[in-house]
Design a protein around this motif. Structure first.
Motif, PDB file in Angstrom:
ATOM      1  N   ALA A 182      34.405  49.945  40.059  1.00 27.71           N
ATOM      2  CA  ALA A 182      33.960  49.774  38.833  1.00 27.71           C
ATOM      3  C   ALA A 182      34.641  48.650  38.306  1.00 27.71           C
ATOM      4  O   ALA A 182      34.397  47.999  37.415  1.00 27.71           O
ATOM      5  N   VAL A 183      35.801  48.030  38.745  1.00 32.12           N
ATOM      6  CA  VAL A 183      36.615  47.078  38.141  1.00 32.12           C
ATOM      7  C   VAL A 183      36.516  45.932  38.839  1.00 32.12           C
ATOM      8  O   VAL A 183      37.307  44.847  38.229  1.00 32.12           O
ATOM      9  N   VAL A 227      39.124  45.655  32.668  1.00 31.57           N
ATOM     10  CA  VAL A 227      40.595  46.329  32.582  1.00 31.57           C
ATOM     11  C   VAL A 227      41.544  44.869  32.636  1.00 31.57           C
ATOM     12  O   VAL A 227      41.109  44.195  33.387  1.00 31.57           O
ATOM     13  N   ASP A 228      42.566  44.963  31.864  1.00 33.64           N
ATOM     14  CA  ASP A 228      43.250  43.866  31.771  1.00 33.64           C
ATOM     15  C   ASP A 228      44.051  43.617  33.159  1.00 33.64           C
ATOM     16  O   ASP A 228      43.829  42.493  33.802  1.00 33.64           O
ATOM     17  N   ALA A 229      44.785  44.746  33.672  1.00 37.47           N
ATOM     18  CA  ALA A 229      45.653  44.404  35.057  1.00 37.47           C
ATOM     19  C   ALA A 229      44.774  44.950  35.928  1.00 37.47           C
ATOM     20  O   ALA A 229      45.117  45.822  36.846  1.00 37.47           O
ATOM     21  N   SER A 230      43.775  44.598  36.073  1.00 41.73           N
ATOM     22  CA  SER A 230      42.530  45.075  37.163  1.00 41.73           C
ATOM     23  C   SER A 230      43.023  45.063  38.392  1.00 41.73           C
ATOM     24  O   SER A 230      42.820  45.859  39.546  1.00 41.73           O
ATOM     25  N   SER A 235      44.383  39.909  35.862  1.00 46.27           N
ATOM     26  CA  SER A 235      43.078  40.404  35.840  1.00 46.27           C
ATOM     27  C   SER A 235      41.985  39.661  36.657  1.00 46.27           C
ATOM     28  O   SER A 235      42.554  38.517  37.201  1.00 46.27           O
ATOM     29  N   LEU A 236      41.341  40.408  37.293  1.00 48.19           N
ATOM     30  CA  LEU A 236      40.576  39.869  38.629  1.00 48.19           C
ATOM     31  C   LEU A 236      39.643  38.880  37.957  1.00 48.19           C
ATOM     32  O   LEU A 236      39.599  37.896  38.814  1.00 48.19           O
ATOM     33  N   VAL A 237      39.175  39.178  36.804  1.00 49.77           N
ATOM     34  CA  VAL A 237      38.255  38.022  36.370  1.00 49.77           C
ATOM     35  C   VAL A 237      38.904  36.535  36.287  1.00 49.77           C
ATOM     36  O   VAL A 237      38.623  35.533  36.412  1.00 49.77           O
ATOM     37  N   GLY A 238      40.258  36.906  35.626  1.00 48.41           N
ATOM     38  CA  GLY A 238      41.098  35.574  35.261  1.00 48.41           C
ATOM     39  C   GLY A 238      41.390  35.008  36.761  1.00 48.41           C
ATOM     40  O   GLY A 238      41.328  33.653  36.662  1.00 48.41           O
ATOM     41  N   ILE A 239      41.628  35.609  37.713  1.00 48.28           N
ATOM     42  CA  ILE A 239      42.141  35.162  39.104  1.00 48.28           C
ATOM     43  C   ILE A 239      40.952  34.338  39.510  1.00 48.28           C
ATOM     44  O   ILE A 239      41.145  33.120  40.003  1.00 48.28           O
ATOM     45  N   GLY A 240      39.611  34.970  39.412  1.00 50.62           N
ATOM     46  CA  GLY A 240      38.444  34.339  40.009  1.00 50.62           C
ATOM     47  C   GLY A 240      38.219  33.108  39.280  1.00 50.62           C
ATOM     48  O   GLY A 240      37.806  31.985  39.930  1.00 50.62           O
ATOM     49  N   ASN A 241      38.533  33.218  37.789  1.00 55.73           N
ATOM     50  CA  ASN A 241      38.189  31.930  37.172  1.00 55.73           C
ATOM     51  C   ASN A 241      39.192  30.682  37.433  1.00 55.73           C
ATOM     52  O   ASN A 241      38.678  29.657  37.271  1.00 55.73           O
TER      53      ASN A 241
END
Ligand code: SF4
Ligand code: SF4
Lengths: 186, 324, 272
Positions: free
Chosen positions: B97-98, B110-113, B173-179
């Motif tokens: 889900a995250v 989630v922040d610390a996904s 955050s996974l989104v942050g890492i991906g970006n």
């Protein structure tokens, strides 16, 4: 009463109940599993309080690693399925445990003393709590933190020593045999 | 794409989408495994179910599992035994889900996904332990013990490898890492990627790290006593685990949604990269023999942990020398 | 993790990747008929006409799974004042394939080429008793018996050809219509020499150096001789050379009701 209050109370009740069950059950593995539930819902309590990182680390370290180790250790023993009188805790251990638990509870409850004077914390304040926790752990509380890691290191070395130690034997022949076995293993 | 929905509707839709992904993607990986493995061994694999190249084989398997009798051994610890499959399965649902497919396509923000994913994956192992202990079967117990020993050893290098990426990106955050990803990471984070892949395989108990299952020595490890739907849940958990780990690897180390064409096809890239990783996982299973327990521990502590620490060091140097 | 492990691991990956790109070996059996090698042992076929009820096969069978019943019949003398002949009439011939172990001994043992291997193997039954094939069923398998493989180049003529080339009894010197005519024409898909082992037998032998003139010369005779043959013989004959037919087909041998084969040469015997 906000939703958060309700959820917090619910999670808190689960935590407390499972903790109680974990010390009262006579199944040794069930005790570990109840401990798991307790620690897990404690992580939930952290989450409700807005401390996401603490909750997740709680989950990662306690549920994912510590309880796994506990279960692992239990499996290495002859933990039976179902209650067992022989490995039941004697009453004096229970009493000592109760005293210790009560003391810890009192110690932690003392943290709540400021509440009596009407202190409050704004839970909705800043979202980015991770840097603040990092600063607290590696700034203000760095010495206790390092002390803890030294403690763990000592425990590690101790465990290593215990596992490698050859106890002194009365019988010199047996001693020699053990030494030789050791030599072979190295 | 700026559809505005009522909050509750959005939550329901997202949950539904995650559930569908959770049910479909593992089957896709399973079918790929059937087929890729078969062809790597010079076979055809399933050819009948569903008509076209046996595409519905796993659906048929599911139907078969539903029909089977649900047996709980007489001397087992009933509740724990019956609960175990769900404890093994649900964490992967949460993890899925995250995991973002693209900054927009994500089940729950989630922040610390990344910590969440690691944490719940760690919880998944409890299901195996419970199963192994509650079955009252020595093979199950042996399997569970092996699983626990393996997990404890490989959790550390995995967390270290992920920590290195998080450090490089400066976010949890996974989104942050991906970006934050850029192609140089392929080189910079290479040791970390290798460590992650190996320890992910070990956590999934996939060959060559299938010591806890080792069907030739301990029947099927912790799952020996399971039948029917509960057994199917364990299998589903395994394949959901592959999906989660592959997507995680794609997002952390392969740049997830970075790729040519419009930004909104990013989720396709993530899925494609994840699929590639899953194929590699299958490939390793087909090619390599099972490791012995001592080799397994040695690999973790003598190779992976130092490698992960080394990766952490070069990441730290990189972050300090080339600040963003 | 010694030194030799990494190359080994990579090699393993290479092996599996290579077989991924190659064709698979799976036999898609019910959908695709298997390519069986010649002389596959599927089922045993019986040429009832050739069987003399001699019981050799039944006695040699290690499983004793061949059942034969027969009785003797008197045949009236063919010439006035001649001697009446006796012959065996086959009442029952059955092979129990639930016992048979496909050793082929019965086929080797039969001196009259009455038993043959057929590659057909799809005769599974849900009731084991149905695996007892009676003689009509065994006879029906004859249609599936493949022609024998071609002779090696340079080998001697097949026994039936040599036998057919001999002048028939009592017809010595009847040059042009000597037995070879029905042989070549009646379509015994005889053994073709010089072709590969898999070559389909042809009705006319293409390049038999010794017999080419004979074959060419006898073609006309063939069409004339063919209609004389009994219908039952022809049906069987189309699928399988039966050495006996060379003689039965020829008018001179017609009176010989026992259908005795010409003698079989050793190289012929080892063929089936
Ligand atoms: S093949 Fe062998 S076992 Fe079968 S009927 Fe002939 S002799 Fe008997
Ligand atoms: S050996 Fe041949 S001829 Fe004799 S009984 Fe058997 S099948 Fe008939």
């Amino acid at each position: 009463m906000t939703t958060r209050d309700i959820v917090f109370v619910a999670v808190g009740v689960v935590t407390a109940l499972s903790a109680l069950l974990s010390v009262t059950t006579k199944h040794v593995v069930h005790a570990a599993l109840w401990l798991l539930v307790s620690l897990g819902s404690l992580a939930g309590a952290y989450l409700v309080l807005g401390q996401e990182l603490v909750g997740l680390v709680q989950l990662l370290v306690y549920v994912g690693a510590i309880v796994v180790l506990v279960l692992f250790a239990l499996m290495l023993t002859r933990a039976p399925i179902g209650p067992h009188a022989e490995i039941d805790t004697p009453w004096w251990q229970r009493a000592a445990g109760a005293v210790l638990g009560a003391a810890t509870t009192a110690l932690l409850a003392s943290l709540l003393l400021p509440l009596l004077s009407g202190a409050t914390v704004d839970l909705d304040a800043p979202a980015a709590t991770t840097p603040r926790i990092a600063q607290a752990v590696f700034g203000t509380w760095v010495w206790p933190f390092e002390l803890l890691s030294v403690l763990l290191l000592v425990a590690l070395v101790g465990a290593f020593a215990v596992s490698r130690l050859v106890l002194h034997r009365e019988d010199p022949a047996a001693d020699g045999a053990v030494r030789r076995a050791e030599g072979v293993r190295r | 794409m700026n559809l505005v929905l009522a909050p509750w509707l959005e939550v329901v839709l997202r949950a539904l989408a995650v559930l569908v992904a959770f049910l479909v993607l593992p089957l896709l990986v399973g079918q790929t495994e059937h087929k890729v493995m078969a062809h790597m061994q010079g076979r055809l694999g399933p050819m009948y179910a569903g008509g076209f190249h046996g595409w519905a084989q796993l659906v048929a398997d599911g139907v078969k599992f539903v029909q089977k009798e649900d047996i709980t051994p007489a001397r087992a610890d009933r509740q724990v035994f019956r609960l175990a499959p769900f404890v093994a399965l649900i964490p992967y649902l949460v993890a899925l889900a995250v995991i973002p497919l693209s900054p927009k396509v994500v089940g729950a923000t989630v922040d610390a996904s990344v910590v969440l994913v690691l944490a719940v994956i760690g919880v998944g192992i409890i299901g195996t332990l419970m199963a192994g202990w509650a079955s009252a079967n020595k093979y199950s117990l042996l399997g569970a013990m092996r699983a626990a020993a393996q997990l404890v050893s490989y959790e550390l290098p995995m967390v270290l490898a992920v920590a290195s990426v998080a450090l490089a990106a400066g976010t949890l955050s996974l989104v942050g890492i991906g970006n934050a990803w850029n192609p140089w990471w392929l080189l910079w984070q290479l040791p970390g990627a290798v460590v992650f892949l190996v320890s992910a395989l070990a956590e999934l108990q996939r060959p060559p790290f299938d010591m806890p299952l080792a069907d030739s020595e301990i029947v099927f490890g912790a799952f020996t006593e399971y039948t029917g739907l509960r057994f199917a849940f364990f299998l589903l958990a395994e394949y959901a685990g592959i999906v989660v780990m592959s997507l995680l690897f794609a997002v952390l180390f392969l740049g997830g949604w970075h790729g040519p064409f419009e930004p909104w096809v990013g989720w396709v890239w993530t899925l494609l990269k994840g699929f590639l990783v899953a194929v590699v996982v299958i490939w390793l299973r087909v090619s390599w023999p099972r490791m012995r327990e001592d080799q397994l521990q040695r690999l973790a502590w003598v190779w992976l942990v130092p490698m992960a620490l080394f990766q952490l060091a070069i990441t730290a140097v990189g972050v300090v020398v080339f600040p963003r | 993790m010694g030194d030799g492990i990494l190359p080994g691991l990579v090699k393993g990956l290479g092996t599996t990747a290579r077989s991924l790109t190659r064709r698979t070996h799976t036999a898609e059996y019910p959908d695709v008929a298997p390519a069986l090698p010649p002389r596959s042992r599927g089922v045993i076929a019986l040429t009832e006409e050739n069987c003399t009820s001699c019981m050799l096969c039944a006695r040699e069978c290690p499983d004793w799974c061949i059942y034969i019943d027969s009785h003797k019949e008197e045949l009236p003398p063919t010439t006035p004042g001649g001697r009446a002949r006796q012959r065996n009439v086959l009442d029952r011939f059955a092979i129990d394939f639930s016992l048979c172990m496909y050793c082929g001994i019965c086929i080797e043992a039969c001196p009259f080429d009455a038993l043959h291997w057929s590659p057909e193997f799809e005769y599974a039954e849900t009731d084991i008793r149905d695996l007892l094939h009676e003689k009509d069923r065994l006879g029906a398998w004859m249609a599936t018996v493949p022609p024998p493989p071609a002779l090696d180049p340079g080998s001697v003529d097949p026994a039936e050809v040599t036998a057919a080339a001999k002048p028939p009894r009592g017809a010595a010197g009847a040059g042009p219509r000597a037995g070879s005519a029905p042989r070549a024409g009646a379509g015994a898909p005889g053994r073709t020499r010089g072709d590969g082992p898999a070559a389909r037998p042809t009705r006319v032998r293409p390049e038999s150096p010794a017999g080419s003139d004979r074959a060419a010369g006898s073609l006309q005779g063939a069409s004339a001789a063919a209609p004389e043959r009994p219908a039952a013989d022809r049906a069987v004959d189309a699928t399988k050379p039966m050495p006996a037919l060379g003689d039965t087909g020829s008018p001179a041998a017609e009176g010989d009701s026992t259908q005795v084969l010409p003698e079989v040469t050793p190289d012929e015997e080892g063929r089936e």
